[in-house]
Design a protein around this motif. Structure first.
Motif, PDB file in Angstrom:
ATOM      1  N   MET A 295       0.904  -1.229  -0.083  1.00 40.42           N
ATOM      2  CA  MET A 295      -0.114  -0.106   0.103  1.00 40.42           C
ATOM      3  C   MET A 295       0.974   1.419  -0.016  1.00 40.42           C
ATOM      4  SD  MET A 295      -3.342  -0.884   2.261  1.00 40.42           S
ATOM      5  CE  MET A 295      -2.625  -1.555   3.689  1.00 40.42           C
ATOM      6  N   GLU A 296       2.008   1.258   0.500  1.00 39.54           N
ATOM      7  CA  GLU A 296       2.717   2.252   0.759  1.00 39.54           C
ATOM      8  C   GLU A 296       3.410   2.813  -0.845  1.00 39.54           C
ATOM      9  OE1 GLU A 296       5.852   1.873   3.390  1.00 39.54           O
ATOM     10  OE2 GLU A 296       4.903   2.355   5.103  1.00 39.54           O
ATOM     11  N   LEU A 297       3.534   1.774  -1.431  1.00 39.82           N
ATOM     12  CA  LEU A 297       4.180   1.679  -2.755  1.00 39.82           C
ATOM     13  C   LEU A 297       2.890   2.221  -3.781  1.00 39.82           C
ATOM     14  CD1 LEU A 297       6.673  -1.404  -3.149  1.00 39.82           C
ATOM     15  CD2 LEU A 297       7.114   1.019  -2.934  1.00 39.82           C
ATOM     16  N   GLY A 298       1.824   2.050  -3.336  1.00 41.61           N
ATOM     17  CA  GLY A 298       0.572   2.537  -4.313  1.00 41.61           C
ATOM     18  C   GLY A 298       0.329   1.235  -5.236  1.00 41.61           C
ATOM     19  N   ILE A 299       0.774   0.235  -4.870  1.00 39.36           N
ATOM     20  CA  ILE A 299       0.327  -1.156  -5.723  1.00 39.36           C
ATOM     21  C   ILE A 299      -0.830  -1.843  -5.282  1.00 39.36           C
ATOM     22  CG2 ILE A 299       1.060  -3.450  -6.432  1.00 39.36           C
ATOM     23  CD1 ILE A 299       3.948  -2.489  -6.101  1.00 39.36           C
ATOM     24  N   VAL A 300      -1.295  -1.510  -3.968  1.00 39.55           N
ATOM     25  CA  VAL A 300      -2.375  -2.213  -3.446  1.00 39.55           C
ATOM     26  C   VAL A 300      -3.099  -1.107  -2.601  1.00 39.55           C
ATOM     27  CG1 VAL A 300      -3.293  -3.987  -1.590  1.00 39.55           C
ATOM     28  CG2 VAL A 300      -1.502  -4.596  -3.269  1.00 39.55           C
ATOM     29  N   GLU A 301      -4.439  -1.196  -2.658  1.00 40.42           N
ATOM     30  CA  GLU A 301      -5.330  -0.297  -1.722  1.00 40.42           C
ATOM     31  C   GLU A 301      -6.134  -1.002  -0.762  1.00 40.42           C
ATOM     32  OE1 GLU A 301      -7.877   2.493  -3.637  1.00 40.42           O
ATOM     33  OE2 GLU A 301      -8.615   0.999  -5.042  1.00 40.42           O
ATOM     34  N   ARG A 302      -6.456  -0.346   0.615  1.00 41.68           N
ATOM     35  CA  ARG A 302      -7.825  -0.971   1.012  1.00 41.68           C
ATOM     36  C   ARG A 302      -8.780  -0.245   0.972  1.00 41.68           C
ATOM     37  NH1 ARG A 302      -6.906  -2.556   7.651  1.00 41.68           N
ATOM     38  NH2 ARG A 302      -8.305  -4.318   7.475  1.00 41.68           N
ATOM     39  N   GLU A 303     -10.011  -1.136   0.568  1.00 37.56           N
ATOM     40  CA  GLU A 303     -11.305  -0.324   0.228  1.00 37.56           C
ATOM     41  C   GLU A 303     -12.184  -0.576   1.217  1.00 37.56           C
ATOM     42  OE1 GLU A 303     -13.618   0.224  -4.010  1.00 37.56           O
ATOM     43  OE2 GLU A 303     -12.567  -1.840  -3.609  1.00 37.56           O
ATOM     44  N   PHE A 304     -13.112   0.333   1.387  1.00 43.15           N
ATOM     45  CA  PHE A 304     -14.359   0.108   2.374  1.00 43.15           C
ATOM     46  C   PHE A 304     -15.314   0.818   1.590  1.00 43.15           C
ATOM     47  CE2 PHE A 304     -10.523   0.682   5.130  1.00 43.15           C
ATOM     48  CZ  PHE A 304     -11.017  -0.131   6.031  1.00 43.15           C
ATOM     49  N   LYS A 311     -15.097   4.796  12.557  1.00 40.52           N
ATOM     50  CA  LYS A 311     -14.863   3.860  13.539  1.00 40.52           C
ATOM     51  C   LYS A 311     -14.727   2.355  12.768  1.00 40.52           C
ATOM     52  CE  LYS A 311     -16.825   1.965  17.880  1.00 40.52           C
ATOM     53  NZ  LYS A 311     -17.721   1.938  18.832  1.00 40.52           N
ATOM     54  N   GLU A 312     -15.734   2.458  11.736  1.00 39.40           N
ATOM     55  CA  GLU A 312     -15.753   1.066  11.037  1.00 39.40           C
ATOM     56  C   GLU A 312     -14.489   0.761  10.149  1.00 39.40           C
ATOM     57  OE1 GLU A 312     -18.839  -1.176   8.139  1.00 39.40           O
ATOM     58  OE2 GLU A 312     -18.888   0.815   8.532  1.00 39.40           O
ATOM     59  N   ARG A 313     -13.993   1.900   9.693  1.00 39.70           N
ATOM     60  CA  ARG A 313     -12.741   1.987   8.860  1.00 39.70           C
ATOM     61  C   ARG A 313     -11.733   1.522   9.813  1.00 39.70           C
ATOM     62  NH1 ARG A 313     -13.014   4.635   3.799  1.00 39.70           N
ATOM     63  NH2 ARG A 313     -14.891   5.206   3.237  1.00 39.70           N
ATOM     64  N   ALA A 314     -11.588   2.150  11.224  1.00 40.62           N
ATOM     65  CA  ALA A 314     -10.358   1.674  11.991  1.00 40.62           C
ATOM     66  C   ALA A 314     -10.287   0.198  12.529  1.00 40.62           C
ATOM     67  CB  ALA A 314     -10.520   2.799  13.093  1.00 40.62           C
ATOM     68  N   LYS A 315     -11.654  -0.192  12.545  1.00 40.09           N
ATOM     69  CA  LYS A 315     -11.351  -1.660  12.845  1.00 40.09           C
ATOM     70  C   LYS A 315     -11.108  -2.621  11.733  1.00 40.09           C
ATOM     71  CE  LYS A 315     -15.039  -1.567  16.227  1.00 40.09           C
ATOM     72  NZ  LYS A 315     -16.642  -2.125  16.761  1.00 40.09           N
ATOM     73  N   GLY A 316     -11.276  -1.984  10.538  1.00 41.65           N
ATOM     74  CA  GLY A 316     -10.934  -2.641   9.313  1.00 41.65           C
ATOM     75  C   GLY A 316     -11.966  -3.801   8.977  1.00 41.65           C
ATOM     76  N   SER A 317     -13.079  -4.284   9.612  1.00 39.69           N
ATOM     77  CA  SER A 317     -13.934  -5.257   9.704  1.00 39.69           C
ATOM     78  C   SER A 317     -14.514  -5.570   8.082  1.00 39.69           C
ATOM     79  CB  SER A 317     -14.999  -5.464  10.641  1.00 39.69           C
ATOM     80  OG  SER A 317     -15.912  -4.154  10.418  1.00 39.69           O
ATOM     81  N   ARG A 318     -14.753  -4.369   7.348  1.00 41.03           N
ATOM     82  CA  ARG A 318     -15.289  -4.804   6.202  1.00 41.03           C
ATOM     83  C   ARG A 318     -14.026  -4.291   4.899  1.00 41.03           C
ATOM     84  NH1 ARG A 318     -20.874  -1.787   5.940  1.00 41.03           N
ATOM     85  NH2 ARG A 318     -21.044  -2.905   3.858  1.00 41.03           N
TER      86      ARG A 318
END
Length: 481
Positions: A295-304, A311-318
């Motif tokens: 993710m630091e390299l911009g190759i992968v992203e985490r999507e919500f 709060k939901e993003r912080a938990k990363g549950s979805r």
């Protein structure tokens, strides 16, 4: 100057980067001295953008190499002496970086009475050969250089190094930057300019394959077909793009075999942490650390989901992991799995059997991404019903919406469906989108339909009616404002 230059008939034209250049130029015209950091992943066009900035300016442009401190100082000294630094009369080279950088204040004033531009390209190489350099620069900036008639640009591709070692709280240079520009891949409408004679479909296909990295876009010949370009410039062993992914990973990361496994898993559709861990047969914690680096390299992203609360993003549950780089997605889908055939030279067979039949389907997800880019652009220009707070996808356990924008109060939304196909979109697509949007819980909704192949006449009539809540966006609108 390959990255952001387009070959025309007998000329070279610089494409895009209008906003980046405008901001850099504004720094240059500031009254006080400037210390600007420009960074981004390899091949994104940093050097060429800075070359464009340097046009019509008296510039000292030092391109650092992976060399020793003494070799770097010797090269920089020659550049300084050529620029008129007074030490040329009695020195063969400067004895230290402190002495060399101090001499920047003694260079002759620019002939136009303006400011001198000093660019250090690939600055991390200099720090690698002399770790004390950030402290030296910090001390000189605090006492001398910030009072000089200079704009100093520190440029680099090692993104985590720039962010942690040069801009982080523990760095001697922390808080000294007067500007920080992280250069991102080009948006679709700029990337499309590399292929002026392509059809709308082929422009979108080229973007789906190469993404917004100028160096990759420049590799394709705009006078050749998509098929011919893929075979010639990606699948042949001699082609730079054939080995580009492995080269970049080796430059930036260790344990490339494990990173290959993680990226390959995502390319095959594993999007949750558990799915990726299962596919790679690694522990969740191990996979999580690899994903953080990607993710630091911009190759992968985490999507919500776009409506997810902080709060939901912080938990990363979805949260779901996606490949953020189109070319990496193409390479891991169609080059990595068929390396044995390609190594034996079966380019035609790999393309005809494994790529051509599914290329249109493969382009569907990148097409959704460029539609979301378009939504951000239109929001910033004030051409949407409201200024978007967030733009992204929405999903729950049953349904998914390709693109959705929400406002600050989250009581209004623009929901969209993206169709990368040649057939016109009809009313059934709109009806299905309305049904899905009703389950988002947001009452005030506007509908956008994006289509490569146009729209059914009944949809066109509906969108043209007064008080319509439907907007249609075709391939030409995606490119042009």
């Amino acid at each position: 100057f390959a990255n952001v230059w387009h070959r025309g008939a007998g000329s070279m034209t610089f494409i895009g980067r209008d906003s980046d250049l405008r901001q850099l130029q504004e720094c240059f015209t500031e009254r006080r001295a400037q210390l600007v950091f420009v960074y981004g992943r390899r091949r994104v066009g940093k050097t060429e953008t800075l070359i464009q900035l340097a046009k019509d300016k008296e510039t000292l442009f030092f391109a650092a190499q992976n060399a020793t401190k003494d070799e770097q100082l010797a090269s920089f000294s020659r550049l300084m002496f050529e620029a008129g630094a007074p030490g040329k009369d009695y020195l063969s080279q400067y004895p230290s970086w402190e002495r060399a950088l101090t001499e920047l204040t003694r260079l002759p004033e620019p002939s136009d009475g303006g400011r001198r531009l000093v660019i250090f390209d690939e600055f991390p190489y200099l720090v690698k050969s002399d770790p004390s350099l950030p402290s030296v620069l910090q001390n000189l900036w605090d006492h001398t250089l910030r009072h000089a008639n200079l704009m100093i640009v520190i440029c680099g591709s090692a993104m985590s190094f720039i962010e942690k070692e040069l801009l982080g709280e523990k760095s001697p240079l922390y808080g000294r930057a007067t500007g920080i520009l992280k250069m991102l891949p080009m948006p679709y409408w700029d990337a499309a300019q590399f292929f002026p004679n392509y059809s709308s479909e082929d422009k979108a296909l080229a973007y789906a394959i190469l993404g917004g990295i100028p160096r990759y876009l420049e590799e394709f010949d705009p006078d050749e077909t998509i098929d011919a370009n893929v075979k010639r410039h990606i699948l042949r062993r001699i082609a730079p793009l054939y080995s580009e992914v492995e080269f970049l990973l080796h430059e930036e990361l260790r344990e490339t075999a494990k990173y290959n496994s993680v990226i390959r898993a995502i390319a095959l559709g594993a999007t949750s942490l558990n799915e990726i861990a299962t596919h790679t047969m690694m522990a969740n914690a191990t996979v999580s650390s690899y994903l953080a680096n990607l993710m630091e390299l911009g190759i992968v992203e985490r999507e919500f989901p776009v409506t997810a609360k902080p709060k939901e993003r912080a938990k990363g549950s979805r949260g779901l992991y996606q490949l953020n780089d189109n070319f990496f997605r193409f390479w891991y889908s169609f080059v990595f799995p068929y390396r044995s055939e390609l190594e034996r030279g079966d380019v035609e067979g790999v393309y005809e059997r494994h790529i051509k039949p599914v290329l249109h389907d493969f382009a569907g997800k990148p097409f959704e991404g460029l539609c979301r880019e378009w939504m951000w652009r239109e929001s910033a220009a004030g051409r949407l019903p409201f200024r978007a707070r967030a733009v992204g996808r929405w999903w729950d356990r049953q349904d998914e919406i390709d693109v959705m924008a929400v406002d600050n109060a989250s009581d209004a939304a623009i929901v969209g469906e993206c169709k990368f196909r040649n057939a016109p979109v009809d009313r059934s697509v709109l009806n299905l989108l309305r049904d899905r949007a009703a389950r988002t819980g947001i009452g005030q909704r506007t509908y956008l339909l994006f289509s490569l192949g146009g729209f059914d006449q009944s949809l066109v009539d509906d969108a043209a009616a007064s008080q319509s809540d439907v907007q249609l966006v075709g391939s030409e609108e995606l490119v042009h404002e």
